[in-house]
Design a protein around this motif. Sequence first.
Motif, mmCIF file in Angstrom:
data_model
loop_
_atom_site.group_PDB
_atom_site.id
_atom_site.type_symbol
_atom_site.label_atom_id
_atom_site.label_comp_id
_atom_site.label_asym_id
_atom_site.label_seq_id
_atom_site.Cartn_x
_atom_site.Cartn_y
_atom_site.Cartn_z
ATOM 1 N N ARG A 140 9.669 1.529 0.153
ATOM 2 C CA ARG A 140 9.342 2.670 0.051
ATOM 3 C C ARG A 140 7.970 3.055 -0.455
ATOM 4 O O ARG A 140 7.809 4.197 -0.945
ATOM 5 N N GLY A 141 7.516 1.994 0.294
ATOM 6 C CA GLY A 141 5.632 2.089 -0.397
ATOM 7 C C GLY A 141 5.165 2.203 -1.683
ATOM 8 O O GLY A 141 4.688 3.251 -1.768
ATOM 9 N N VAL A 142 5.842 1.851 -2.094
ATOM 10 C CA VAL A 142 5.346 0.910 -3.367
ATOM 11 C C VAL A 142 3.567 1.225 -3.987
ATOM 12 O O VAL A 142 2.765 0.095 -2.799
ATOM 13 N N ILE A 143 2.658 1.789 -4.054
ATOM 14 C CA ILE A 143 1.096 1.659 -4.736
ATOM 15 C C ILE A 143 0.887 0.144 -5.516
ATOM 16 O O ILE A 143 1.646 -0.151 -6.381
ATOM 17 N N VAL A 144 0.785 -0.420 -5.191
ATOM 18 C CA VAL A 144 -0.222 -1.214 -6.107
ATOM 19 C C VAL A 144 -1.570 -1.064 -5.978
ATOM 20 O O VAL A 144 -2.066 -1.558 -4.789
ATOM 21 N N PRO A 145 -2.450 -1.267 -6.917
ATOM 22 C CA PRO A 145 -3.314 -1.200 -7.457
ATOM 23 C C PRO A 145 -4.145 -3.025 -7.300
ATOM 24 O O PRO A 145 -3.680 -3.323 -8.112
ATOM 25 N N GLY A 146 -5.262 -2.713 -7.179
ATOM 26 C CA GLY A 146 -5.780 -3.792 -7.327
ATOM 27 C C GLY A 146 -7.133 -4.214 -9.196
ATOM 28 O O GLY A 146 -7.786 -2.541 -9.218
ATOM 29 N N ALA A 147 -6.623 -4.968 -8.941
ATOM 30 C CA ALA A 147 -7.267 -5.687 -10.658
ATOM 31 C C ALA A 147 -8.382 -6.412 -10.316
ATOM 32 O O ALA A 147 -8.530 -7.418 -9.633
ATOM 33 N N PHE A 148 -9.457 -6.630 -11.220
ATOM 34 C CA PHE A 148 -10.964 -7.194 -10.612
ATOM 35 C C PHE A 148 -10.921 -8.066 -12.110
ATOM 36 O O PHE A 148 -11.999 -8.930 -12.145
ATOM 37 N N ASN A 149 -10.390 -7.986 -13.212
ATOM 38 C CA ASN A 149 -10.282 -8.443 -13.859
ATOM 39 C C ASN A 149 -9.442 -8.450 -15.135
ATOM 40 O O ASN A 149 -8.075 -7.869 -14.541
ATOM 41 N N ALA A 150 -8.851 -9.299 -16.777
ATOM 42 C CA ALA A 150 -7.537 -8.879 -16.984
ATOM 43 C C ALA A 150 -7.669 -7.337 -17.820
ATOM 44 O O ALA A 150 -5.872 -6.748 -17.652
ATOM 45 N N LEU A 151 -8.899 -6.577 -18.203
ATOM 46 C CA LEU A 151 -8.035 -5.443 -18.402
ATOM 47 C C LEU A 151 -7.636 -4.750 -18.040
ATOM 48 O O LEU A 151 -7.374 -3.482 -18.040
ATOM 49 N N ALA A 175 1.316 7.700 -0.115
ATOM 50 C CA ALA A 175 2.150 6.938 -0.898
ATOM 51 C C ALA A 175 3.720 6.979 -0.013
ATOM 52 O O ALA A 175 4.535 6.188 0.388
ATOM 53 N N ASN A 176 3.899 8.689 -0.641
ATOM 54 C CA ASN A 176 5.147 9.054 0.066
ATOM 55 C C ASN A 176 5.165 9.312 1.918
ATOM 56 O O ASN A 176 6.119 8.598 1.967
ATOM 57 N N GLN A 177 4.145 9.474 2.361
ATOM 58 C CA GLN A 177 4.049 8.849 3.638
ATOM 59 C C GLN A 177 4.538 7.813 4.869
ATOM 60 O O GLN A 177 4.947 7.719 4.905
ATOM 61 N N LEU A 178 3.658 7.180 3.755
ATOM 62 C CA LEU A 178 3.968 5.230 4.454
ATOM 63 C C LEU A 178 5.102 5.080 3.706
ATOM 64 O O LEU A 178 5.808 4.395 4.398
ATOM 65 N N GLY A 179 6.015 5.174 3.000
ATOM 66 C CA GLY A 179 6.668 4.564 2.811
ATOM 67 C C GLY A 179 8.090 5.471 3.741
ATOM 68 O O GLY A 179 9.110 4.423 3.880
ATOM 69 N N GLU A 180 7.733 6.510 3.581
ATOM 70 C CA GLU A 180 9.191 7.248 4.915
ATOM 71 C C GLU A 180 8.786 6.426 6.031
ATOM 72 O O GLU A 180 9.686 6.172 6.749
ATOM 73 N N LEU A 181 7.293 6.552 6.588
ATOM 74 C CA LEU A 181 7.169 5.552 7.792
ATOM 75 C C LEU A 181 7.794 3.722 7.715
ATOM 76 O O LEU A 181 8.166 3.278 8.855
ATOM 77 N N GLY A 182 8.102 3.414 6.676
ATOM 78 C CA GLY A 182 8.527 1.745 5.956
ATOM 79 C C GLY A 182 7.952 0.635 5.988
ATOM 80 O O GLY A 182 7.892 -0.351 6.228
ATOM 81 N N TYR A 183 6.721 1.779 5.281
ATOM 82 C CA TYR A 183 5.845 -0.026 4.609
ATOM 83 C C TYR A 183 5.912 0.210 3.384
ATOM 84 O O TYR A 183 6.707 0.544 2.485
ATOM 85 N N GLY A 184 5.876 -1.664 3.136
ATOM 86 C CA GLY A 184 6.839 -2.108 1.571
ATOM 87 C C GLY A 184 5.239 -1.880 1.039
ATOM 88 O O GLY A 184 5.843 -1.378 -0.688
ATOM 89 N N ILE A 185 4.457 -1.913 0.897
ATOM 90 C CA ILE A 185 3.156 -1.679 -0.032
ATOM 91 C C ILE A 185 1.615 -1.191 0.657
ATOM 92 O O ILE A 185 1.682 -1.143 1.684
ATOM 93 N N VAL A 186 1.305 0.124 -0.428
ATOM 94 C CA VAL A 186 0.281 0.550 -0.187
ATOM 95 C C VAL A 186 -0.761 0.263 -0.626
ATOM 96 O O VAL A 186 -0.538 0.322 -2.643
ATOM 97 N N LEU A 187 -1.981 -0.176 -0.904
ATOM 98 C CA LEU A 187 -2.761 -0.579 -1.317
ATOM 99 C C LEU A 187 -3.681 -0.158 -1.500
ATOM 100 O O LEU A 187 -4.428 0.563 -0.773
#
Length: 289
Positions: free
Chosen positions: A18-29, A221-233
Amino acid sequence: MVNVSSRRTLKALVDARRGVIVPGAFNALSARVIEDLGYEAIYVTGAGVTNMHFGMPDQGFMGLADIADHTARIRDAVSLPLIVDADTGFGNALNVAHTVRTLERAGADCIQFEDQVAPKRCGHFSGKDVISTEEAVSKIRAAVDARHDPSLLILARTDAAATHGFEAAIERAQQFAEAGADILFVEAVTKPEEVRALPSRLSKPQLMNMVIGGKTPIFSANQLGELGYGIVLYANAALQGAVLGMQKALTTLRDEKQLFESGGLVAPFAERQRLVGKPAWDELERRYA
């Protein structure tokens, strides 16, 4: 810290496509901020670690110890599933096996490996090259075989589109799937029709990387989810936002010689303490006093 439940949660998120958005983290905060804002998973970004902690470009300067240390610190700070960027695995298939064992112990729920020639570089830089398909497949097999917990996910990335073309990249990704990869990632495609085509060309769940300012056209992310991507990074949205925020705040401080909470350029003191969990530590201090 092994967390089977977070690995199962991540698999369910990916399988939902469903195109879940996954942001990147560069440290714990930064990971705490992502979790606090209600995101469902976190990407531990090698580029972000390299940029923010070394002040260097994403060109293979990060080592296994660096990403393992950051993974462990982030794992201790948040409960969300963690996808960890392991670059090329830091060597051959044997090094890949060692990398899996190390990052699994550190708390990764999914580990990403790519097929670039070492030293690798950002997928959206020019000058990339990839190893042979045979070697790349053997490294994915090694990663799959090395995990102790079968619920640990292996994410296989190919950068072959830049050097060998789109069709060759799809063929590599398919071979990675046959080698046991759980998630596929065709990096740095440059045409909208390629973004649209990938979910129908490969059967395994896929990740699409939205690099702000990069080579791939931006889809929502909505467009990518409709296309069938699992993760939008969005691996470095937090990093780029942090850099801009620092520049704005420090420019104002330089020019005006002062800063206030009310100016809208810095997080309030109390908000910073909340994000790092000071109330919980205060309670512990009272308990053990």
